[in-house]
Design an enzyme around this catalytic site. Structure first.
Site, PDB file in Angstrom:
ATOM      1  N   VAL A  12      25.117 -19.352   9.256  1.00 41.83           N
ATOM      2  CA  VAL A  12      25.281 -18.424  10.463  1.00 41.83           C
ATOM      3  C   VAL A  12      26.343 -19.205  11.301  1.00 41.83           C
ATOM      4  O   VAL A  12      27.353 -19.003  11.921  1.00 41.83           O
ATOM      5  CB  VAL A  12      24.495 -17.274  10.895  1.00 41.83           C
ATOM      6  CG1 VAL A  12      24.996 -16.829  12.362  1.00 41.83           C
ATOM      7  CG2 VAL A  12      23.929 -16.565   9.878  1.00 41.83           C
ATOM      8  N   ARG A  86      13.472  -8.609   7.557  1.00 46.58           N
ATOM      9  CA  ARG A  86      14.078  -9.173   8.974  1.00 46.58           C
ATOM     10  C   ARG A  86      12.623  -9.390   9.703  1.00 46.58           C
ATOM     11  O   ARG A  86      12.259 -10.461  10.266  1.00 46.58           O
ATOM     12  CB  ARG A  86      14.894  -8.726   9.762  1.00 46.58           C
ATOM     13  CG  ARG A  86      16.202  -8.396   9.123  1.00 46.58           C
ATOM     14  CD  ARG A  86      17.293  -7.800   9.697  1.00 46.58           C
ATOM     15  NE  ARG A  86      18.697  -7.726   8.986  1.00 46.58           N
ATOM     16  CZ  ARG A  86      18.838  -6.633   8.252  1.00 46.58           C
ATOM     17  NH1 ARG A  86      18.145  -5.575   8.237  1.00 46.58           N
ATOM     18  NH2 ARG A  86      20.420  -6.793   7.899  1.00 46.58           N
ATOM     19  N   THR A 117      19.552 -14.781  15.549  1.00 48.08           N
ATOM     20  CA  THR A 117      18.208 -14.901  14.895  1.00 48.08           C
ATOM     21  C   THR A 117      17.846 -13.610  14.557  1.00 48.08           C
ATOM     22  O   THR A 117      17.407 -12.903  15.298  1.00 48.08           O
ATOM     23  CB  THR A 117      17.401 -15.788  15.697  1.00 48.08           C
ATOM     24  OG1 THR A 117      18.263 -17.063  15.665  1.00 48.08           O
ATOM     25  CG2 THR A 117      15.997 -16.300  14.679  1.00 48.08           C
ATOM     26  N   VAL A 120      16.683  -9.440  15.031  1.00 50.42           N
ATOM     27  CA  VAL A 120      17.522  -9.972  16.147  1.00 50.42           C
ATOM     28  C   VAL A 120      16.843  -9.032  17.531  1.00 50.42           C
ATOM     29  O   VAL A 120      17.047  -9.797  18.637  1.00 50.42           O
ATOM     30  CB  VAL A 120      18.959  -9.636  15.889  1.00 50.42           C
ATOM     31  CG1 VAL A 120      19.475  -8.337  15.765  1.00 50.42           C
ATOM     32  CG2 VAL A 120      19.761 -10.477  16.709  1.00 50.42           C
ATOM     33  N   ARG A 149      30.077  -2.597   9.142  1.00 49.04           N
ATOM     34  CA  ARG A 149      30.016  -1.937   7.605  1.00 49.04           C
ATOM     35  C   ARG A 149      30.196  -0.598   7.450  1.00 49.04           C
ATOM     36  O   ARG A 149      30.895  -0.270   6.498  1.00 49.04           O
ATOM     37  CB  ARG A 149      28.554  -2.731   7.499  1.00 49.04           C
ATOM     38  CG  ARG A 149      28.159  -4.129   7.088  1.00 49.04           C
ATOM     39  CD  ARG A 149      26.769  -4.529   6.935  1.00 49.04           C
ATOM     40  NE  ARG A 149      26.748  -6.053   6.138  1.00 49.04           N
ATOM     41  CZ  ARG A 149      25.818  -6.599   6.577  1.00 49.04           C
ATOM     42  NH1 ARG A 149      24.631  -6.332   7.086  1.00 49.04           N
ATOM     43  NH2 ARG A 149      25.643  -7.839   6.458  1.00 49.04           N
ATOM     44  N   ARG A 151      32.029   1.218   9.251  1.00 47.35           N
ATOM     45  CA  ARG A 151      33.582   1.415   9.271  1.00 47.35           C
ATOM     46  C   ARG A 151      34.218   0.928   8.160  1.00 47.35           C
ATOM     47  O   ARG A 151      35.041   1.750   7.666  1.00 47.35           O
ATOM     48  CB  ARG A 151      34.096   0.827  10.626  1.00 47.35           C
ATOM     49  CG  ARG A 151      33.659   1.290  11.927  1.00 47.35           C
ATOM     50  CD  ARG A 151      34.382   0.505  13.097  1.00 47.35           C
ATOM     51  NE  ARG A 151      33.524   1.221  14.194  1.00 47.35           N
ATOM     52  CZ  ARG A 151      34.142   0.925  15.492  1.00 47.35           C
ATOM     53  NH1 ARG A 151      35.037   0.013  15.515  1.00 47.35           N
ATOM     54  NH2 ARG A 151      33.599   1.514  16.510  1.00 47.35           N
ATOM     55  N   HIS A 166      36.402   5.186  14.275  1.00 44.08           N
ATOM     56  CA  HIS A 166      35.580   4.850  15.307  1.00 44.08           C
ATOM     57  C   HIS A 166      34.136   5.517  15.279  1.00 44.08           C
ATOM     58  O   HIS A 166      34.179   6.687  15.255  1.00 44.08           O
ATOM     59  CB  HIS A 166      36.295   5.419  16.889  1.00 44.08           C
ATOM     60  CG  HIS A 166      37.510   4.874  16.694  1.00 44.08           C
ATOM     61  ND1 HIS A 166      37.826   3.590  17.306  1.00 44.08           N
ATOM     62  CD2 HIS A 166      38.817   5.344  16.470  1.00 44.08           C
ATOM     63  CE1 HIS A 166      39.133   3.302  17.367  1.00 44.08           C
ATOM     64  NE2 HIS A 166      39.789   4.295  16.861  1.00 44.08           N
ATOM     65  N   HIS A 173      18.790  -3.198  14.456  1.00 46.64           N
ATOM     66  CA  HIS A 173      19.338  -4.141  13.376  1.00 46.64           C
ATOM     67  C   HIS A 173      18.553  -4.337  12.249  1.00 46.64           C
ATOM     68  O   HIS A 173      17.911  -5.220  12.088  1.00 46.64           O
ATOM     69  CB  HIS A 173      19.982  -5.467  13.806  1.00 46.64           C
ATOM     70  CG  HIS A 173      20.627  -6.351  12.843  1.00 46.64           C
ATOM     71  ND1 HIS A 173      21.713  -5.852  12.054  1.00 46.64           N
ATOM     72  CD2 HIS A 173      20.217  -7.489  12.229  1.00 46.64           C
ATOM     73  CE1 HIS A 173      21.884  -6.643  11.040  1.00 46.64           C
ATOM     74  NE2 HIS A 173      21.057  -7.590  11.251  1.00 46.64           N
TER      75      HIS A 173
HETATM   76  P1  NAD Z   1      20.225 -21.432   7.875  1.00 47.24           P
HETATM   77  O1  NAD Z   1      18.762 -21.787   7.250  1.00 47.24           O
HETATM   78  O2  NAD Z   1      21.412 -21.679   6.882  1.00 47.24           O
HETATM   79  O3  NAD Z   1      20.237 -22.001   9.186  1.00 47.24           O
HETATM   80  C1  NAD Z   1      19.437 -21.891  10.260  1.00 47.24           C
HETATM   81  C2  NAD Z   1      19.371 -23.516  10.840  1.00 47.24           C
HETATM   82  O4  NAD Z   1      18.527 -23.457  12.097  1.00 47.24           O
HETATM   83  C3  NAD Z   1      18.972 -24.728  10.058  1.00 47.24           C
HETATM   84  O5  NAD Z   1      20.109 -25.378   9.996  1.00 47.24           O
HETATM   85  C4  NAD Z   1      17.851 -25.193  10.625  1.00 47.24           C
HETATM   86  O6  NAD Z   1      17.890 -26.702  10.629  1.00 47.24           O
HETATM   87  C5  NAD Z   1      18.065 -24.799  12.054  1.00 47.24           C
HETATM   88  N1  NAD Z   1      16.942 -24.664  13.085  1.00 47.24           N
HETATM   89  C6  NAD Z   1      15.464 -24.159  12.576  1.00 47.24           C
HETATM   90  N2  NAD Z   1      14.687 -24.282  13.474  1.00 47.24           N
HETATM   91  C7  NAD Z   1      15.511 -25.050  14.510  1.00 47.24           C
HETATM   92  C8  NAD Z   1      15.017 -25.388  15.731  1.00 47.24           C
HETATM   93  N3  NAD Z   1      13.738 -25.201  16.401  1.00 47.24           N
HETATM   94  N4  NAD Z   1      16.139 -25.777  16.627  1.00 47.24           N
HETATM   95  C9  NAD Z   1      17.437 -26.170  16.252  1.00 47.24           C
HETATM   96  N5  NAD Z   1      17.720 -25.796  15.135  1.00 47.24           N
HETATM   97  C10 NAD Z   1      16.774 -25.098  14.066  1.00 47.24           C
HETATM   98  O7  NAD Z   1      20.087 -19.673   8.211  1.00 47.24           O
HETATM   99  P2  NAD Z   1      21.318 -18.733   8.381  1.00 47.24           P
HETATM  100  O8  NAD Z   1      21.620 -18.065   7.142  1.00 47.24           O
HETATM  101  O9  NAD Z   1      22.370 -19.647   9.308  1.00 47.24           O
HETATM  102  O10 NAD Z   1      20.670 -17.772   9.465  1.00 47.24           O
HETATM  103  C11 NAD Z   1      20.205 -18.149  10.688  1.00 47.24           C
HETATM  104  C12 NAD Z   1      19.612 -16.994  11.263  1.00 47.24           C
HETATM  105  O11 NAD Z   1      20.351 -15.831  11.503  1.00 47.24           O
HETATM  106  C13 NAD Z   1      18.499 -16.201  10.653  1.00 47.24           C
HETATM  107  O12 NAD Z   1      17.222 -15.788  11.518  1.00 47.24           O
HETATM  108  C14 NAD Z   1      18.848 -14.986   9.905  1.00 47.24           C
HETATM  109  O13 NAD Z   1      18.179 -14.095   9.303  1.00 47.24           O
HETATM  110  C15 NAD Z   1      19.887 -14.935  11.142  1.00 47.24           C
HETATM  111  N6  NAD Z   1      21.110 -13.703  10.382  1.00 47.24           N
HETATM  112  C16 NAD Z   1      21.388 -12.676  11.628  1.00 47.24           C
HETATM  113  C17 NAD Z   1      22.283 -11.760  11.271  1.00 47.24           C
HETATM  114  C18 NAD Z   1      22.639 -10.672  12.189  1.00 47.24           C
HETATM  115  O14 NAD Z   1      23.431  -9.902  11.904  1.00 47.24           O
HETATM  116  N7  NAD Z   1      22.047 -10.752  13.525  1.00 47.24           N
HETATM  117  C19 NAD Z   1      22.975 -11.928  10.131  1.00 47.24           C
HETATM  118  C20 NAD Z   1      22.773 -12.946   9.097  1.00 47.24           C
HETATM  119  C21 NAD Z   1      21.914 -13.673   9.454  1.00 47.24           C
END
Ligand code: NAD
Length: 318
Positions: A12, A86, A117, A120, A149, A151, A166, A173
């Site tokens: 992300v 989640r 994260t 969320v 998604r 839309r 709209h 989430h």
């Molecule tokens: P990922 O595992 O690819 O990346 C997470 C990164 O966080 C890793 O590089 C890890 O080293 C780093 N990390 C972990 N703990 C840390 C800390 N204490 N300090 C600094 N860095 C740290 O995961 P991702 O696929 O990128 O997903 C990241 C988050 O985003 C997850 O919680 C996921 O569920 C969430 N996400 C949210 C949405 C949304 O719509 N809000 C969509 C997709 C993913």
């Protein structure tokens, strides 16, 4: 000149950096990750494309680089594994969130913090509580992605450009999110009126199928390729753009609810006006009774998942 720090250079975080880089939204992007090599590798790979985009400085940094940042995105944490909800991620990510917020505050108390994260809504609420910052400046990406998604699926069904659809998804989430059918419209025409001139007949089952697909999208994508990142990166870019350019766009970010539809003291998504001060206003949509009941149910789901230490101060909503 604006500066965006991204904490968590995983799927992300790094895809968000890429989306920001392509759009020319900001001039400086810093990647911070507990895995330094990962942050360095991503920053290097991205900056090798610098000659193809508007000038932007991308580098791997430390928490002291949060100084002077306008926006700090938190995309760090354990990823959602196949079959994991989640909410399962909560305990692990609570510790991650506390550590990250403390580190940020040592160097910057002025930036707008955007949390991606999962889960969320809970992570954004925790970030707000841990930081003690004004809630307008601690924002969750919320249902901006789910709205997109929704839309997209309506666009395919109605055969209309998604930009002319709209329709919003509010609430959690997650599995209890609420599609707002009553206010959905196509280019200003209420969806029900539009449907009368459409050859596709949308029964209530069809509608249920659409929202089911919205809710299950992340599980499906994670099952197929392990993670979701392109659309969330674009959603984050859109949120950032609205803040940095003071656009006053209406986006369904996760924010502190202070009485809307009888719900309070919890983070959930509602249509918000986003500008340079962060969440400047919640737009009071007129929902029907069923939508209000669903929104309250969604609040209950999120509330019941909050760790006990947060629930102690929780004011019960009606
Ligand atoms: P990922 O595992 O690819 O990346 C997470 C990164 O966080 C890793 O590089 C890890 O080293 C780093 N990390 C972990 N703990 C840390 C800390 N204490 N300090 C600094 N860095 C740290 O995961 P991702 O696929 O990128 O997903 C990241 C988050 O985003 C997850 O919680 C996921 O569920 C969430 N996400 C949210 C949405 C949304 O719509 N809000 C969509 C997709 C993913």
């Amino acid at each position: 000149m604006s500066k965006v720090v991204i904490i968590g250079a995983g799927f992300v975080g790094s895809t968000t950096a890429y989306a920001l880089m392509l759009s020319g939204t900001t001039q400086e992007i810093v990647l911070i990750d507990k895995n330094n090599d990962k942050a360095h590798g991503e920053a290097m790979d991205l900056s090798h494309g610098a000659s193809f985009v508007k000038p932007v400085h991308i580098y791997a940094g430390e928490y002291e680089d949060c100084k002077n940042a306008d926006i700090i995105i938190i995309a760090a944490g354990a990823p959602q594994e196949t079959g994991q909800t989640r909410m399962d991620l909560m305990e692990i990510n609570k510790r991650v969130m506390k550590e990250i917020i403390n580190n940020i505050l040592e160097h910057n108390t002025e930036a707008i913090i955007i949390v991606a994260t999962n889960p969320v809504d809970i992570m954004s609420y925790m970030a707000w509580k841990f930081s003690n910052l004004p809630h307008s400046r601690v924002i969750g990406s919320g249902t901006v992605l789910d709205t997109s998604r929704f839309r997209h699926l309506l666009s395919a069904r109605c055969n209309i450009d998604p930009r002319n659809i709209h329709a919003y998804v509010i609430g959690e989430h997650g599995d209890s999110e609420v599609p707002l059918w009553s206010t959905a419209n196509v280019a200003g025409i209420p969806l029900t009126t539009f449907c009368e001139s459409c050859i596709n007949v949308c029964t209530s089952q069809k509608r249920e199928g659409i929202i089911q697909k919205v809710r299950e999208s992340a599980y499906e994508i994670i099952g197929q390729k392990g993670a979701t990142y392109y659309a969330i990166a674009l959603a984050l870019r859109r949120i950032i753009e609205s803040i940095l350019r003071d656009e006053h766009s209406v986006l369904t970010v996760s924010t502190l609810i202070e009485g809307s539809y009888g719900v309070k003291d919890i983070y959930l998504s509602v249509p918000c006006v986003l500008g340079s001060d962060g969440v400047e206003k919640i737009i009071p949509f007129e929902l029907n009774d069923e939508e209000i009941r669903s929104f309250i149910r969604s609040a209950d789901v999120v509330k019941s998942s909050l760790p006990l230490e947060f629930r102690k101060t929780f004011a019960r909503h009606s």
